[in-house]
Write an enzyme that holds these catalytic residues in place. Structure first.
Site, PDB file in Angstrom:
ATOM      1  CB  CYS A 240      -2.566 -64.949 -39.771  1.00 10.32           C
ATOM      2  SG  CYS A 240      -1.297 -64.708 -38.624  1.00 10.32           S
ATOM      3  N   GLY A 241      -0.532 -62.779 -40.592  1.00 10.05           N
ATOM      4  CA  GLY A 241      -0.038 -61.160 -40.087  1.00 10.05           C
ATOM      5  C   GLY A 241       1.238 -61.745 -40.390  1.00 10.05           C
TER       6      GLY A 241
END
Length: 289
Positions: A240-241
């Site tokens: 993800c981030g």
């Protein structure tokens, strides 16, 4: 609990009935991005589930790296959660404000560190409040406990391993960032990062797994994952981030009985900030019929 629901997710009714039990530990793991304009610590002070312990994912982390909230060493983790009165044998219920945003990361973290009875609260604090359930404003007093870690290093992917996975296509890659960030149609929220995704990655935005903070049914989770082009019979690495919402995909996979999965802890904060990692822009490659 219904067989169509995740065994790792508990209802507000169940949690309220269990509050005060000696072996129960409730953790407020709320975490927000700047764009969400919410203050997790202030919200905890204003009202939290009775007995809930504030779990700060930025404090109980590896502080030797510039990457945000990465996994701490087992010894550091054990010392910090022991100070909070948590042992690996407790029943641990984690919640966040939104419902299914930051809490799965702490669920994953405790499991990776060796705790077995770890759950996520369906609906989160927002749902709890909406139903008029009890709140308190005082922080609980912690009786120190001993947390004996049993760290499963095999479930955590490092940069070097991620490079190998990308180059060899040895595992499927599920990316929990928004579709816009994945395709490089939206900028990354952190400065200095390239946009796009890892070669071969599939887009599985974290928001698709819940409705108003409540986890989807098992059939819905299965359909969502397969529609993204992920084969549940093969291994998966989630990303993800910054390693937080990747755990939402991990929770969905584990709920479906898929255990051959790992989480890339550095995620896009690491991959996208370098100039020597391959990046693809545009939407994912269409799934073969």
């Amino acid at each position: 609990m219904s067989e169509t629901k995740s065994r790792f997710v508990v209802s507000a009714d169940w949690l309220q009935s269990e509050l005060g039990k000696a072996d129960l530990r409730v953790l407020d793991a709320s975490f927000y991005l700047p764009a969400q304009k919410r203050d997790a610590d202030a919200e905890y002070a204003a009202g939290h589930i009775p007995g809930a312990i504030r779990f700060d994912q930025d404090k109980i982390a590896d502080h030797s790296t510039s990457l945000p909230h990465t996994i701490p060493s087992p010894d550091y983790f054990a010392a910090e959660v022991g100070r909070l009165g948590i042992s690996e044998n407790d029943r641990i219920v984690v919640y966040d404000g939104i419902g299914l945003f930051a809490s799965p990361r702490v669920w994953w973290l405790f499991r990776v560190m060796g705790a077995k009875n770890v759950f996520v609260l369906d609906g989160g604090l927002d749902g709890w409040k909406a139903e008029g359930r009890p709140l308190e404003t005082t922080a609980p007093k912690h009786v120190p406990a001993t947390f004996t870690p049993n760290f499963d290093e095999s479930r955590v992917v490092t940069l070097d391993t991620m490079r190998d996975i990308v180059s060899s296509a040895a595992m499927q890659i599920a990316d929990a960032r928004s579709a816009g960030r994945f395709a490089a149609a939206e900028p990354e929220p952190r400065a200095g990062m390239r946009s796009g995704h890892m070669p071969g990655a599939r887009s599985l935005p974290s928001g698709v797994f819940a409705n108003q903070g409540r986890f989807k049914s098992l059939p819905e989770l299965k359909q969502t994952i397969e529609d993204a082009g992920i084969d549940l019979s093969k291994p998966v690495v989630t990303s993800c981030g910054s390693g937080i919402t990747a755990a939402i995909i991990t929770l969905a996979l584990e709920s479906l009985g898929h255990h051959d999965n790992k989480l890339y802890d550095g995620s896009w904060s690491e991959w996208g900030s370098r100039d020597d990692t391959p990046i693809v822009t545009g939407p994912p490659t269409p799934v073969k019929a």
